[in-house]
Motif scaffolding. Sequence first.
Motif, PDB file in Angstrom:
ATOM      1  N   ALA A  48       0.695  -1.482   0.073  1.00 26.30           N
ATOM      2  CA  ALA A  48       0.480  -0.204   0.434  1.00 26.30           C
ATOM      3  C   ALA A  48       1.034   0.902   0.304  1.00 26.30           C
ATOM      4  O   ALA A  48       0.491   2.167  -0.471  1.00 26.30           O
ATOM      5  N   TYR A  51       2.257   1.444  -3.350  1.00 27.60           N
ATOM      6  CA  TYR A  51       1.410   2.177  -4.070  1.00 27.60           C
ATOM      7  C   TYR A  51       0.825   4.107  -4.357  1.00 27.60           C
ATOM      8  O   TYR A  51       0.680   4.681  -5.149  1.00 27.60           O
ATOM      9  N   LEU A  55       1.031   7.029  -6.494  1.00 34.88           N
ATOM     10  CA  LEU A  55      -0.202   7.928  -6.875  1.00 34.88           C
ATOM     11  C   LEU A  55       0.260   9.072  -6.492  1.00 34.88           C
ATOM     12  O   LEU A  55      -0.311  10.182  -7.245  1.00 34.88           O
ATOM     13  N   ILE A  83      -4.414   3.484 -13.382  1.00 31.34           N
ATOM     14  CA  ILE A  83      -3.515   3.411 -12.603  1.00 31.34           C
ATOM     15  C   ILE A  83      -4.449   3.482 -10.847  1.00 31.34           C
ATOM     16  O   ILE A  83      -4.418   3.045 -10.046  1.00 31.34           O
ATOM     17  N   ALA A  86      -5.619  -0.207 -11.366  1.00 29.21           N
ATOM     18  CA  ALA A  86      -4.834  -0.562 -10.492  1.00 29.21           C
ATOM     19  C   ALA A  86      -4.821  -0.955  -8.697  1.00 29.21           C
ATOM     20  O   ALA A  86      -4.757  -1.922  -8.417  1.00 29.21           O
ATOM     21  N   GLY A  87      -4.714  -0.194  -8.376  1.00 32.73           N
ATOM     22  CA  GLY A  87      -5.034   0.557  -6.755  1.00 32.73           C
ATOM     23  C   GLY A  87      -6.564  -0.600  -6.349  1.00 32.73           C
ATOM     24  O   GLY A  87      -6.423  -0.471  -5.256  1.00 32.73           O
ATOM     25  N   LEU A  90      -5.396  -4.181  -6.427  1.00 34.54           N
ATOM     26  CA  LEU A  90      -4.341  -4.339  -5.524  1.00 34.54           C
ATOM     27  C   LEU A  90      -4.844  -4.302  -3.779  1.00 34.54           C
ATOM     28  O   LEU A  90      -3.859  -4.900  -3.252  1.00 34.54           O
ATOM     29  N   THR A  91      -6.171  -4.009  -3.890  1.00 34.42           N
ATOM     30  CA  THR A  91      -6.413  -3.799  -1.966  1.00 34.42           C
ATOM     31  C   THR A  91      -6.287  -5.145  -2.121  1.00 34.42           C
ATOM     32  O   THR A  91      -6.152  -5.237  -0.276  1.00 34.42           O
TER      33      THR A  91
END
Length: 414
Positions: A48, A51, A55, A83, A86-87, A90-91
């Motif tokens: 995180a 990321y 960001l 982006i 992707a976030g 990825l969570t």
Amino acid sequence: MARREKVMRMSVEQPLWRALAGYRILALVYAVGLFTTAHETFTRPWLAVGYFVLLAVWTAATLPKVSGAAACTKRFLTADLTIALAGILLTPLADTHERVQAGGPTLPSIWTAGSVLAFAIKGGWRWAALASTLVAVANLVERGSPARDTVHNVMLVWVASIAIGYVVEVARASERTLARALEIEAATRERERLARDIHDSVLQVLAMVQRRGAVIGGEAAELGRLAGEQEVALRTLVSGGLVPVSRASEDAARGAVVRAVEQDEDDSGDDGPVDLRTLLAPYAGALVSLAEPGAPVPLAPAAAREVAAAVGAALDNVRRHAGERARAWILVEDEPDEVIVTVRDDGPGIPEGRLAQAEGEGRLGVALSIRGRLRDLGGSAELVSVPGQGTEVELKVPKDAKETNDPRGKAEQR
């Protein structure tokens, strides 16, 4: 007097881009804050953190990209949405399964909405629908099942982005319509100004040649006939006129463009108000009496010239329709808020309906040379005529009248 082209731009879209830039920064701070308060529960907090670093760098580096439609390219929008997606995906790898199933926020949180709104502002509701649909799919994949809160958030983003995209399209169409209307108005005013000048010079000369030629006869009569034909053709041309094609900005974010030709007062050599009496004095003579105040009657240079030209047009009408020996009187009144100039003659008067008939035939002496001039100044021209008792023209112009052919006032009101 010099003429110059003035360009005015109107844009209701540009404030949306500034708001979007601010939203992206605030949404980034909010997303980081959510992570900070719950980072101890994350299974892979380092993922995180990585990321959010990406960001933050991306948001700061791309602020110029959301400054306007020209800078916001399709390539940028694609990368920006990638982006965000992707976030979301990825969570589940960074957060716990329990928090994800309980409806916990995704890593980008509300920052994702900023990416969708960029699509809406740039391309309208269709682009917004595409971007919000991709975000909806990513959220459903991240959650694993269509839970009620997930569907609610997806529908909210989808409806809001499409609505904003539609509003942007309507605003752009309204700007183009308003620009066209203002440009037509400016072109019409310029055409009327040219028509007044032509009426005060060329048309009067052609009409005089026609009358004199008919009286003299012979070859002069043929010359008078040709002059009469050219007078009719010229009146038709100036009363019809041409309206230029509307020109719009290549950059939609900069707004619609209105181009208008106006007088350049800087080149006129006028430094202050002029005494209207000095411009009316040359009209006085054996058959024209001038009554004026003992003190100066100050008006802005452009306004004073237009009033004097309107008086000259009224006197031309006296000589033309009442005869060369008709008498005329000019009365100047200086009121607190306006200047009133009255032109009266002892001619036979104007038959009822004759002015409307003359205007329909393209004879626009009263309509343009007198009423048109005063209307452009924000004043008025009233004509009273009784058959057998002469004609009286009353011109009223406000003291604060400055210039003509200026569409800025109406543009600002809009």
